[in-house]
Design an enzyme around this catalytic site. Structure first.
Site, mmCIF file in Angstrom:
data_model
loop_
_atom_site.group_PDB
_atom_site.id
_atom_site.type_symbol
_atom_site.label_atom_id
_atom_site.label_comp_id
_atom_site.label_asym_id
_atom_site.label_seq_id
_atom_site.Cartn_x
_atom_site.Cartn_y
_atom_site.Cartn_z
ATOM 1 N N GLY A 154 0.820 -1.203 0.000
ATOM 2 C CA GLY A 154 0.000 0.000 0.000
ATOM 3 C C GLY A 154 0.854 1.253 0.000
ATOM 4 O O GLY A 154 2.051 1.224 0.292
ATOM 5 N N CYS A 155 0.243 2.381 -0.300
ATOM 6 C CA CYS A 155 0.989 3.631 -0.419
ATOM 7 C C CYS A 155 1.573 4.094 0.917
ATOM 8 O O CYS A 155 2.719 4.517 0.974
ATOM 9 C CB CYS A 155 0.135 4.718 -1.042
ATOM 10 S SG CYS A 155 -1.456 4.981 -0.251
ATOM 11 N N PHE A 156 0.803 4.000 1.999
ATOM 12 C CA PHE A 156 1.330 4.428 3.295
ATOM 13 C C PHE A 156 2.470 3.520 3.751
ATOM 14 O O PHE A 156 3.493 3.992 4.243
ATOM 15 C CB PHE A 156 0.231 4.467 4.364
ATOM 16 C CG PHE A 156 -0.807 5.516 4.105
ATOM 17 C CD1 PHE A 156 -0.459 6.838 3.891
ATOM 18 C CD2 PHE A 156 -2.149 5.182 4.070
ATOM 19 C CE1 PHE A 156 -1.415 7.812 3.650
ATOM 20 C CE2 PHE A 156 -3.118 6.141 3.825
ATOM 21 C CZ PHE A 156 -2.751 7.458 3.616
ATOM 22 N N CYS B 18 5.634 4.350 1.795
ATOM 23 C CA CYS B 18 6.266 5.591 2.278
ATOM 24 C C CYS B 18 7.031 5.350 3.573
ATOM 25 O O CYS B 18 8.171 5.791 3.717
ATOM 26 C CB CYS B 18 5.222 6.679 2.502
ATOM 27 S SG CYS B 18 4.470 7.275 0.989
#
Length: 156
Positions: free
Chosen positions: A131-133, A136
């Site tokens: 996922g994006c979070f 990051c």
């Protein structure tokens, strides 16, 4: 040309994926499956694709017709879809939900963060897209982990 199928194609993630694949020189979207939008042009759900493709959403998803399937279904649905595929399906599967991300649920899926698993991803049949979070956070912490600057802690 890589033949692509997309499951759950009416959602946001699938729309972003189609924006990338529609003009990709090596990809050809064979089907964009959506139960709720079957028979409609893809631009009905993804307005910024007006004029980009004549593709319509399909109710069915002929797995044998494609080299790779992207699963863009909601969390909790991908595992059911993967387990419903014919046993002889040998195409690649890239899951964009969270169904196969955690080690306990991974089955034979490789966690798709290339900064950590580049060589495994290159030869994997099944990839669980992070996922994006999570991406990051992991990219921010990887240099610290590599330098052994992180200490174990328990969050309560």
């Amino acid at each position: 040309m890589i033949k692509v199928g997309i499951i759950g194609a009416a959602g946001y993630t699938a729309g972003e994926l189609m924006r990338i694949l529609i003009n990709h020189p090596w990809a050809n979207i064979i089907f964009a499956q959506s139960e709720s939008h079957a028979g409609e042009p893809i631009w009905k759900a993804h307005h910024d694709l007006i004029g980009e493709s004549t593709l319509t959403f399909s109710a069915d998803a002929p797995a044998g017709a494609v080299d790779v399937i992207f699963i863009c279904s909601g969390h909790g649905k991908s595992k059911d879809y993967v387990h419903s595929l014919p046993a002889d399906y040998d195409g690649k599967i890239i899951d964009l939900s969270n169904d196969f991300r955690l080690a306990a649920d991974a089955e034979d899926f490789v966690y798709g963060l290339p900064e950590i698993h580049r060589s495994q991803i290159a030869c994997a049949q099944h990839v669980a897209n992070p996922g994006c979070f999570a991406t990051c956070l992991q990219l921010a912490l990887l240099p610290l982990a590599k330098a052994r600057m992180l200490k174990e802690s328990v969050v309560v």
